[in-house]
Design a protein around this motif. Sequence first.
Motif, short mmCIF file in Angstrom:
data_model
loop_
_atom_site.label_atom_id
_atom_site.label_comp_id
_atom_site.label_asym_id
_atom_site.label_seq_id
_atom_site.Cartn_x
_atom_site.Cartn_y
_atom_site.Cartn_z
N GLY A 212 0.80 -1.21 0.00
CA GLY A 212 0.00 0.00 0.00
C GLY A 212 0.84 1.26 0.00
O GLY A 212 2.01 1.26 -0.40
N ASP A 213 0.25 2.34 0.48
CA ASP A 213 0.92 3.64 0.41
C ASP A 213 1.92 3.88 1.52
O ASP A 213 2.80 4.73 1.39
CB ASP A 213 -0.13 4.75 0.44
N SER A 214 1.81 3.13 2.64
CA SER A 214 2.64 3.43 3.80
C SER A 214 4.14 3.50 3.51
O SER A 214 4.81 4.44 3.93
CB SER A 214 2.38 2.41 4.92
N PRO A 215 4.71 2.53 2.78
CA PRO A 215 6.15 2.58 2.51
C PRO A 215 6.51 3.37 1.25
O PRO A 215 7.70 3.43 0.89
CB PRO A 215 6.52 1.11 2.35
N VAL A 216 5.52 3.95 0.60
CA VAL A 216 5.78 4.71 -0.63
C VAL A 216 5.99 6.17 -0.26
O VAL A 216 5.06 6.88 0.13
CB VAL A 216 4.62 4.57 -1.63
N GLY A 220 2.18 7.79 1.32
CA GLY A 220 1.73 7.64 2.70
C GLY A 220 2.66 8.23 3.73
O GLY A 220 2.30 8.34 4.90
N THR A 221 3.87 8.60 3.32
CA THR A 221 4.86 9.13 4.25
C THR A 221 5.65 10.25 3.58
O THR A 221 6.05 10.11 2.42
CB THR A 221 5.84 8.02 4.70
N TRP A 222 5.86 11.35 4.32
CA TRP A 222 6.61 12.48 3.76
C TRP A 222 7.14 13.37 4.89
O TRP A 222 6.46 13.53 5.92
CB TRP A 222 5.74 13.31 2.83
N SER A 231 1.92 11.56 7.78
CA SER A 231 1.72 10.12 7.81
C SER A 231 0.26 9.86 7.49
O SER A 231 -0.63 10.45 8.12
CB SER A 231 2.08 9.52 9.17
N ALA A 232 0.01 8.99 6.52
CA ALA A 232 -1.36 8.77 6.04
C ALA A 232 -1.89 7.40 6.46
O ALA A 232 -1.13 6.49 6.79
CB ALA A 232 -1.39 8.89 4.52
#
Length: 324
Positions: A212-216, A220-222, A231-232
């Motif tokens: 998913g987006d968490s490790p992208v 998901g993270t910035w 953090s999303a």
Amino acid sequence: MTGSTTSDNDFALAIHGGAGTILRSKMTPEREAAYHAGLRRALDAGRTVLADGGAALDAVSAAVMALEDEPLFNAGRGAVYTSAGKQEMDAAVMDGRDRSAGAVAGICGPRNPVLAARAVMEHSGHVILIGESAMEFCRKQGLAFEEPSYFFTEQRWNALQETLAMRNSGADDQDESRKHGTVGAVARDRHGNLAAATSTGGMTAKAPGRVGDSPVIGAGTWADNETCAISATGHGEIFIRYAAAHEIASRMRYAGQSLEKASHAVVIDMLAPAGGSGGIVAVDHAGNVSLPFNCSGMYRGMVKGDGRLLTAIYDEPLVDFGRI
């Protein structure tokens, strides 16, 4: 919700335990209290670092580790299962000072996936490692590992069985708590530096190998000192397609939007119409905090230099539980 501006030598920390909360009709007072307590422990872990003058990166790592250790949340010990009955966890960290970042995907074994992501950032020349190669890297770094039994929870296993049964019967699953769940933290330390960390078990009954987006980074993270840390949590595929976290930072950088305006525009006006159910926690370079979400609720909390631990679950004001 936006917090007040933080003074130059103050700090701010915001956390989430995932969007798509347990339905109000199924939430018992005891379970609700347990969620608030878990959020408070994570806030206090990060607050302790920041109050001692520690780095934002250390604070978000400490907060996320506390959430990973709490079986109530979908990360680490409370991670959900894939359709094949396995646990595959993702995590990421990002340092706003220089945009250093590290991430892992599809792992199960390291006690705290967020530390695996941080090891990638600090001890490799890469940003993302996946699967067994990531596991081997973590072993070489001496990270603590746990047996599969450590990560097992009856709640997550039963959720998998219920989801698979509904799929087989053609029923529509209306329970958001099974569709997505993540933990994360963002912080501004007393030196003005930002950082973000995110960790997740993914979606209940997800396809094996799904990420998913968490490790992208940027989805998901910035974290970038000049704009914000984010953090999303939510429907990862949509957050990836819209580069959600980076979109918020870009609106701040290029359009001069405030954190609140940019985060609301992305979460409410952009992601929601596209089917991107979920939310974010964010802090900007001035220490303003924003916690928007577009679904039934989001386990969330924040703390600043005054030490007040504020938490909430549904569409309601943050509750002040005082200091631990």
